[in-house]
Motif scaffolding. Structure first.
Motif, short mmCIF file in Angstrom:
data_model
loop_
_atom_site.label_atom_id
_atom_site.label_comp_id
_atom_site.label_asym_id
_atom_site.label_seq_id
_atom_site.Cartn_x
_atom_site.Cartn_y
_atom_site.Cartn_z
N LEU A 96 -13.13 -7.07 -4.29
CA LEU A 96 -12.93 -6.64 -2.90
C LEU A 96 -11.72 -7.33 -2.28
O LEU A 96 -10.98 -6.73 -1.49
CB LEU A 96 -14.18 -6.93 -2.08
CG LEU A 96 -15.43 -6.10 -2.46
CD1 LEU A 96 -16.60 -6.48 -1.59
CD2 LEU A 96 -15.13 -4.62 -2.34
N ILE A 97 -11.49 -8.59 -2.63
CA ILE A 97 -10.30 -9.28 -2.12
C ILE A 97 -9.03 -8.62 -2.67
O ILE A 97 -8.05 -8.43 -1.95
CB ILE A 97 -10.35 -10.77 -2.50
CG1 ILE A 97 -11.46 -11.48 -1.71
CG2 ILE A 97 -9.01 -11.44 -2.21
CD1 ILE A 97 -11.67 -12.93 -2.12
N MET A 98 -9.06 -8.25 -3.95
CA MET A 98 -7.89 -7.62 -4.56
C MET A 98 -7.57 -6.28 -3.90
O MET A 98 -6.42 -6.02 -3.54
CB MET A 98 -8.13 -7.44 -6.06
CG MET A 98 -8.12 -8.72 -6.87
SD MET A 98 -8.53 -8.44 -8.60
CE MET A 98 -7.27 -7.27 -9.09
N ILE A 99 -8.59 -5.43 -3.74
CA ILE A 99 -8.31 -4.14 -3.12
C ILE A 99 -8.00 -4.30 -1.64
O ILE A 99 -7.30 -3.46 -1.06
CB ILE A 99 -9.48 -3.15 -3.33
CG1 ILE A 99 -10.72 -3.61 -2.56
CG2 ILE A 99 -9.79 -2.97 -4.80
CD1 ILE A 99 -11.86 -2.59 -2.60
N GLY A 100 -8.50 -5.38 -1.03
CA GLY A 100 -8.14 -5.64 0.37
C GLY A 100 -6.67 -5.97 0.53
O GLY A 100 -6.02 -5.51 1.47
N VAL A 101 -6.13 -6.73 -0.41
CA VAL A 101 -4.71 -7.10 -0.34
C VAL A 101 -3.81 -5.91 -0.63
O VAL A 101 -2.91 -5.58 0.14
CB VAL A 101 -4.41 -8.25 -1.32
CG1 VAL A 101 -2.91 -8.52 -1.40
CG2 VAL A 101 -5.13 -9.52 -0.89
N ILE A 102 -4.05 -5.23 -1.76
CA ILE A 102 -3.16 -4.13 -2.14
C ILE A 102 -3.42 -2.88 -1.30
O ILE A 102 -2.57 -1.97 -1.28
CB ILE A 102 -3.29 -3.79 -3.63
CG1 ILE A 102 -4.70 -3.27 -3.96
CG2 ILE A 102 -2.96 -5.00 -4.48
CD1 ILE A 102 -4.87 -2.86 -5.40
N GLY A 103 -4.55 -2.83 -0.61
CA GLY A 103 -4.84 -1.69 0.25
C GLY A 103 -4.38 -1.86 1.68
O GLY A 103 -4.66 -1.01 2.53
N GLY A 104 -3.63 -2.96 1.97
CA GLY A 104 -3.09 -3.15 3.31
C GLY A 104 -4.05 -3.77 4.29
O GLY A 104 -3.83 -3.68 5.50
N GLY A 105 -5.10 -4.41 3.79
CA GLY A 105 -6.08 -4.99 4.71
C GLY A 105 -5.61 -6.25 5.39
O GLY A 105 -6.05 -6.56 6.50
N PHE A 106 -4.70 -6.99 4.76
CA PHE A 106 -4.26 -8.26 5.31
C PHE A 106 -2.79 -8.26 5.73
O PHE A 106 -2.40 -9.01 6.62
CB PHE A 106 -4.50 -9.38 4.29
CG PHE A 106 -5.94 -9.53 3.89
CD1 PHE A 106 -6.87 -10.05 4.77
CD2 PHE A 106 -6.37 -9.12 2.64
CE1 PHE A 106 -8.20 -10.18 4.40
CE2 PHE A 106 -7.70 -9.25 2.27
CZ PHE A 106 -8.62 -9.78 3.16
N LEU B 152 4.50 -4.44 1.05
CA LEU B 152 4.20 -4.58 -0.37
C LEU B 152 5.22 -3.86 -1.22
O LEU B 152 5.85 -2.90 -0.77
CB LEU B 152 2.80 -4.03 -0.65
CG LEU B 152 1.63 -4.66 0.12
CD1 LEU B 152 0.35 -3.88 -0.18
CD2 LEU B 152 1.47 -6.12 -0.27
N PRO B 153 5.41 -4.28 -2.46
CA PRO B 153 6.30 -3.56 -3.39
C PRO B 153 5.81 -2.13 -3.60
O PRO B 153 4.62 -1.83 -3.44
CB PRO B 153 6.21 -4.39 -4.68
CG PRO B 153 5.71 -5.72 -4.25
CD PRO B 153 4.85 -5.50 -3.05
N GLU B 154 6.73 -1.27 -4.02
CA GLU B 154 6.39 0.15 -4.19
C GLU B 154 5.26 0.35 -5.19
O GLU B 154 4.36 1.16 -4.96
CB GLU B 154 7.65 0.90 -4.63
CG GLU B 154 7.41 2.37 -4.99
CD GLU B 154 6.85 3.18 -3.84
OE1 GLU B 154 6.16 4.17 -4.10
OE2 GLU B 154 7.10 2.79 -2.68
#
Length: 427
Positions: A350-360, A366-368
């Motif tokens: 959940l932390i990983m998808i939160g970061v790459i999903g624009g949650g934080f 983020l890179p393309e």
């Protein structure tokens, strides 16, 4: 299923201090990040604007002349022909698009330079422009034939860009709105042409749409408070899935599945209770956070009832997605022998998808390649959908995005049913 649903809701209600924390922390973070990182979202006009190259390969005058020749060959009365030609010539499509991008309101956001195909490619390669908007040859004639004669598929506007970004979405929103307004304008003229007693349409009846003025209301600037309220609210809601799985870990130790079987009940009622309880808790969580942030920060002041209906649909569909994730986590929990490892795995995921999903952090930071991955995460897709609705209020786009999220959630529910232990006992 109701006893299991009631049990999960009572477990959450029992720990009121935890409920208060998960409601207030997102609000506090939204306020802090909204002030601290406002330049990341809003910035100066130069930072939030985009430059595009406009390439017009079509000749509108030649297209109108060719359309006039085509109409003259038709076996229709002269009054109808004169009316169609007059109406089509009074609606210059390419010039209307130029007027849209040249308006004072749009120029603040989108800088347009009209050039040739070769020079536009060079500008795009040198990254002096972010996209190339091309009006291909034959666009006007194909559009006129489709609009007035119902022949062909109509004209196509081509947008070329090296990568996807929020700024590109802004350009696409302007183009999409103008095209739809042009379709509506010409479609209304066509209906009036065919209506009895309405063969003549005066130029003043349907004026050329003022794209810039109308688009100012449809492409609304995104504020930092809006972004972080939605993103932080969603990521905290996603963690409800891990919390539900954590509760299931205690029930696993108590052999709940075996007890349900011994009682003669269907064990899937237990999983269904988790699904419905997760949906209700996620709805409550995200609705409460956005409501508090709205009244504290004035997020969506003056929006229409239709806008709030769209927000409600987004909340419900996202909550269903969170509930489907909770059901998957619950099923996996009963399959894994190490409960602590399972909880750590869920939270890490959940932390990983939160970061790459624009949650934080904002998506465009983020890179393309990360943005491309983030769009496929549940929270990343939902966040993009919510931000798009806040800016454009495009019901068509919202419908397709909601459908994608619904299919995503259904697939996860099916996976949870397949993984869920059927016979014997959980590990």
């Amino acid at each position: 299923m109701f006893p299991y649903l009631k049990k999960d809701l009572l477990i959450f209600w029992r720990d009121r201090s935890e409920m208060l924390v998960v409601l207030l922390v997102p609000v506090v973070l939204s306020v802090i990040l909204g002030f601290a990182l406002s330049s990341w979202i809003e910035g100066e006009p130069s930072e939030r604007s985009v430059s595009i190259a406009l390439v017009v390969e079509d000749n509108e005058e030649s297209a109108i002349a060719a359309f006039r020749d085509t109409v003259q060959t038709l076996n229709r009365d002269e009054e109808w022909k004169a009316s169609v030609l007059h109406a089509s010539e009074s609606y210059p499509l390419i010039e209307g698009l130029r007027m849209t991008f040249a308006s004072d309101e749009i120029k603040e956001w989108i800088h347009t330079v009209e050039t040739s195909t070769e020079q536009a490619s060079e500008l795009l390669e040198k990254k002096e422009v972010s996209a190339v908007l091309t009006i291909p040859s034959g666009f006007s004639l194909q559009t006129l034939k489709r609009a007035w004669l119902e022949e062909g598929d109509g004209g196509t506007v081509v947008v070329t860009a090296p990568d996807h970004s929020i700024k590109l979405d802004m350009v696409m929103g302007v183009v999409d709105r103008y095209v739809r307004e042009a379709n509506v304008g010409m479609g209304l003229r066509y209906v009036l042409q065919e209506a009895p007693g309405q063969q003549q349409v005066n130029e003043g009846d349907l004026s050329l749409p003022k794209g810039g003025v109308e688009l100012l209301d449809s492409v609304k600037p995104l504020t930092s408070f809006q972004y972080f309220s939605v993103s932080i609210g969603m990521i905290f809601t996603v963690f409800i899935a891990a919390t539900i799985a954590l509760h299931a870990s205690g029930e696993k130790r108590e052999r709940v599945i075996e007890r349900i079987r011994l009682s003669g009940n269907n064990p899937f009622h237990y999983l269904g209770g988790k699904l419905v309880a997760s949906f209700m808790i996620a709805c409550m969580q995200l609705t409460s956070v956005l409501t508090i942030c709205h009244f504290v920060l004035g997020l969506f002041h003056g929006r229409s009832a239709g806008f709030w209906i769209g927000i409600a649909l987004i909340i419900m569909m996202f909550s269903f997605m969170v509930a489907s994730m909770a059901s998957v986590f619950t099923s996996v929990m009963f399959r894994m022998s190490n409960v602590d490892a399972a909880n750590a795995l869920f939270n890490l995921l959940l932390i990983m998808i939160g970061v790459i999903g624009g949650g934080f952090v904002p998506l465009y930071v983020l890179p393309e390649w990360l943005r491309s991955i983030g769009e496929w995460t549940p929270n990343g897709h939902a966040l993009t959908m919510a931000l798009s609705w806040i800016q454009y209020e495009d019901a068509g786009r919202l419908s397709s995005q909601l459908l994608f999220l619904f299919i995503y959630a259904i697939v996860l529910v099916a996976v949870s049913a397949l993984v869920y232990p059927r016979r014997g006992r959980a590990i």
